[in-house]
Design an enzyme around this catalytic site. Structure first.
Site, PDB file in Angstrom:
ATOM      1  N   CYS A   1      30.836  20.372   8.509  1.00  0.00           N
ATOM      2  CA  CYS A   1      30.890  19.045   9.130  1.00  0.00           C
ATOM      3  C   CYS A   1      29.669  18.237   8.692  1.00  0.00           C
ATOM      4  CB  CYS A   1      30.921  19.170  10.646  1.00  0.00           C
ATOM      5  SG  CYS A   1      32.307  20.146  11.229  1.00  0.00           S
TER       6      CYS A   1
ATOM      7  N   SER B   1      35.573  21.986  19.910  1.00  0.00           N
ATOM      8  CA  SER B   1      34.978  20.726  19.438  1.00  0.00           C
ATOM      9  C   SER B   1      36.068  19.815  18.908  1.00  0.00           C
ATOM     10  CB  SER B   1      33.977  21.016  18.317  1.00  0.00           C
ATOM     11  OG  SER B   1      32.976  21.884  18.790  1.00  0.00           O
TER      12      SER B   1
ATOM     13  N   ARG C   1      34.417  16.182  10.612  1.00  0.00           N
ATOM     14  CA  ARG C   1      34.709  17.612  10.812  1.00  0.00           C
ATOM     15  C   ARG C   1      35.642  18.125   9.723  1.00  0.00           C
ATOM     16  NH1 ARG C   1      32.428  19.836  15.207  1.00  0.00           N
ATOM     17  NH2 ARG C   1      31.774  18.396  16.828  1.00  0.00           N
TER      18      ARG C   1
ATOM     19  N   CYS D   1      20.800  20.733  32.291  1.00  0.00           N
ATOM     20  CA  CYS D   1      19.383  20.958  31.971  1.00  0.00           C
ATOM     21  C   CYS D   1      18.636  19.695  31.563  1.00  0.00           C
ATOM     22  CB  CYS D   1      19.207  22.085  30.949  1.00  0.00           C
ATOM     23  SG  CYS D   1      19.887  21.775  29.316  1.00  0.00           S
TER      24      CYS D   1
ATOM     25  N   ASP E   1      18.696  26.288  22.155  1.00  0.00           N
ATOM     26  CA  ASP E   1      19.440  26.251  20.893  1.00  0.00           C
ATOM     27  C   ASP E   1      18.881  25.197  19.934  1.00  0.00           C
ATOM     28  OD1 ASP E   1      21.396  26.973  19.107  1.00  0.00           O
ATOM     29  OD2 ASP E   1      22.880  25.589  19.911  1.00  0.00           O
TER      30      ASP E   1
ATOM     31  N   CYS F   1       8.733   6.345  31.243  1.00  0.00           N
ATOM     32  CA  CYS F   1       9.505   7.209  32.149  1.00  0.00           C
ATOM     33  C   CYS F   1       8.805   7.338  33.502  1.00  0.00           C
ATOM     34  CB  CYS F   1       9.680   8.601  31.558  1.00  0.00           C
ATOM     35  SG  CYS F   1      10.689   8.648  30.082  1.00  0.00           S
TER      36      CYS F   1
ATOM     37  N   CYS G   1       9.771   4.683  35.710  1.00  0.00           N
ATOM     38  CA  CYS G   1      11.184   4.291  35.650  1.00  0.00           C
ATOM     39  C   CYS G   1      11.909   4.660  36.945  1.00  0.00           C
ATOM     40  CB  CYS G   1      11.840   4.996  34.463  1.00  0.00           C
ATOM     41  SG  CYS G   1      13.620   4.749  34.406  1.00  0.00           S
TER      42      CYS G   1
ATOM     43  N   CYS H   1      17.280  11.168  35.249  1.00  0.00           N
ATOM     44  CA  CYS H   1      17.215  11.289  33.784  1.00  0.00           C
ATOM     45  C   CYS H   1      16.157  12.292  33.341  1.00  0.00           C
ATOM     46  CB  CYS H   1      16.913   9.906  33.203  1.00  0.00           C
ATOM     47  SG  CYS H   1      16.653   9.894  31.439  1.00  0.00           S
TER      48      CYS H   1
ATOM     49  N   CYS I   1      16.683  14.982  27.362  1.00  0.00           N
ATOM     50  CA  CYS I   1      16.475  16.244  26.642  1.00  0.00           C
ATOM     51  C   CYS I   1      15.296  16.115  25.668  1.00  0.00           C
ATOM     52  CB  CYS I   1      17.758  16.550  25.882  1.00  0.00           C
ATOM     53  SG  CYS I   1      17.673  17.947  24.782  1.00  0.00           S
TER      54      CYS I   1
HETATM   55  S1  SF4 Z   1      15.412  20.868  25.185  1.00  0.00           S
HETATM   56 FE1  SF4 Z   1      17.239  19.839  25.967  1.00  0.00          FE
HETATM   57  S2  SF4 Z   1      18.954  21.291  25.720  1.00  0.00           S
HETATM   58 FE2  SF4 Z   1      17.016  22.433  25.473  1.00  0.00          FE
HETATM   59  S3  SF4 Z   1      16.648  23.283  27.523  1.00  0.00           S
HETATM   60 FE3  SF4 Z   1      15.518  21.339  27.355  1.00  0.00          FE
HETATM   61  S4  SF4 Z   1      16.888  19.768  28.176  1.00  0.00           S
HETATM   62 FE4  SF4 Z   1      18.133  21.608  27.765  1.00  0.00          FE
HETATM   63  S1  SF4 Z   2      15.983   5.949  31.534  1.00  0.00           S
HETATM   64 FE1  SF4 Z   2      15.263   8.053  31.207  1.00  0.00          FE
HETATM   65  S2  SF4 Z   2      14.278   7.999  29.190  1.00  0.00           S
HETATM   66 FE2  SF4 Z   2      14.464   5.877  29.874  1.00  0.00          FE
HETATM   67  S3  SF4 Z   2      12.519   5.395  30.901  1.00  0.00           S
HETATM   68 FE3  SF4 Z   2      13.967   6.091  32.473  1.00  0.00          FE
HETATM   69  S4  SF4 Z   2      13.548   8.291  32.668  1.00  0.00           S
HETATM   70 FE4  SF4 Z   2      12.677   7.638  30.710  1.00  0.00          FE
END
Ligand code: SF4
Ligand code: SF4
Length: 386
Positions: free
Chosen positions: A21, A124, A136, A253, A275, A315, A318, A324, A328
């Site tokens: 992909c 997927s 893909r 997460c 991952d 953040c 925020c 949020c 990630c």
């Molecule tokens: S980096 Fe992103 S996907 Fe990995 S554990 Fe943290 S929040 Fe989850």
């Molecule tokens: S929306 Fe999420 S990434 Fe953007 S300022 Fe707020 S907490 Fe941070």
């Protein structure tokens, strides 16, 4: 330290895949050892992994088989895995098996095996044929859509519990509503939409990376569809937001203020915290020589977990940080130079979406309070199976 759940994301075929992909997260990376050859988990490693994991006193033992493409291992590998699970489980164990696959290698026998052993299978699917086949493809450039749909039908006929994982990219993000309808037309009622956020070595976004505002707009239109179909169609992110508003606890997460609630096991038994961070600098040990206790107490694991907290100044002030948590770590600009990196690439999209959806979600959640800016204790088992 005991936990209720500590899911394992297992990559028995490592990064290997039968497709090529164009937008694949792994296409910009190499194996930890720099090799691109096919790497497969040995029977010895599989056996040790299952024995060692089931010895942990957890409420749920969650095996998430992922790739690359895990079905490259063949049906016999998974048959052995289930045999070992039966060998080492007692009546007190609750075992869950999840398989994330591109769907192209599912045979009739494989499908029956998945149904018989109650695997939850994530396939997927990036939308209807013209959208799915855009990226893909097989190495020959042929699209994989038809094969995926044929095998999806096979699994549905056998009663396999199937859901869809859709990557929203620069190519399909403007068609999110069409994708939602397409999936429901195909009787897929559990959806997961993942933003494609990839940076090139020079730090610029990859051509297939989703535009932040387009991501926000797609979330808004998917949210409307989810509201209309609520109770019939589940969209993991919206379900998780509602859960968070009702319980004050993060549902996925990336909504948590701390990473490190699960572990990745590579084909050779090497262990990593996530991952998206399978690289020599984040290696925590190997199941052949390291105990879970040592993994949990590893300073790198702690540092990785805390890296999530390192939000940007934006953040910190925020209003949406309780939902949020700065997003990630992988989505933060500069993600691969350090896990303690900067602001989320998707921020503007999330803000657009939160302004639109959170008042409605709050009404649905009832008179409960949003979590404090410093989020409460993390529930176990939050895994991004994207
Ligand atoms: S980096 Fe992103 S996907 Fe990995 S554990 Fe943290 S929040 Fe989850
Ligand atoms: S929306 Fe999420 S990434 Fe953007 S300022 Fe707020 S907490 Fe941070």
């Amino acid at each position: 330290m005991l936990r209720n759940s500590f899911p394992l994301l297992i990559k028995p075929a490592s990064f290997s895949c039968n497709l090529q992909c164009k937008h694949c997260f792994y296409s910009l990376k190499t194996h930890g050892n720099g090799s691109q050859k096919q790497l497969h988990m040995s029977g010895k490693t599989l056996h040790r992994l299952i024995k060692m994991y089931l010895a942990l006193p957890l409420e749920r033992h969650v095996f998430i088989w992922q790739g690359g493409e895990p079905t490259l291992m063949g049906l016999q590998f998974f048959t052995h895995a289930v045999q070992y699970q039966k060998q080492y489980a007692t009546k007190a164990h609750t075992i869950e098996n999840c398989l994330q696959t591109n769907g192209t290698l599912i045979t009739k026998d494989f499908s029956k095996f998945l149904a018989r052993n109650h695997f939850l299978v994530g396939v997927s699917i990036d939308g209807p044929k013209h959208l799915h086949d855009f990226y893909r493809t097989y190495p020959t450039d042929k699209g994989s859509y038809q094969k995926v749909m044929d095998n999806l039908g096979l699994m549905q006929k056998d009663g396999v519990n199937v859901n869809a994982l859709t990557l929203l990219t620069a190519n399909n993000v403007q068609h999110a509503a069409d994708i939602f309808h397409h999936l429901t037309t195909k009787h897929i009622l559990h959806h997961q939409y993942i933003p494609c956020v990839e940076f090139q070595p020079d730090g610029s976004p990859a051509p297939w990376a989703v535009d932040p505002l387009e991501w926000g707009k797609a979330l808004c239109s998917l949210f409307d569809l989810w509201l209309e179909a609520r109770g019939r169609v589940s969209v993991r992110y919206f379900d998780a937001l509602l859960y968070t508003l009702m319980s004050g606890r993060p549902g996925i997460c990336h909504m948590d203020n701390r990473c490190g609630q699960y572990a990745v096991v590579e084909y050779d038994g090497s262990i990593y915290p996530c991952d998206f961070f399978v690289s020599p600098q984040w290696k925590l040990g190997n199941i052949h020589e390291t105990s879970w206790q040592e993994i949990w107490q590893h300073p790198l694991y702690t540092a990785f977990g805390q890296g999530k907290k390192t939000n940007s100044e934006k953040c910190s002030s925020c209003q949406w940080v309780g939902l949020c948590a700065g997003d990630c770590q992988k989505h933060r600009i500069g993600a691969y130079s350090t896990a303690h990196s900067q602001h989320s690439w998707l921020c503007n999209g999330y803000r657009l979406f939160f302004e639109y959806a959170v008042p409605i979600l709050r009404r649905l959640a009832g008179p409960t309070r949003l979590p404090e800016a410093a989020l409460p204790e993390v529930p176990e088992g939050n895994v991004n199976a994207g």
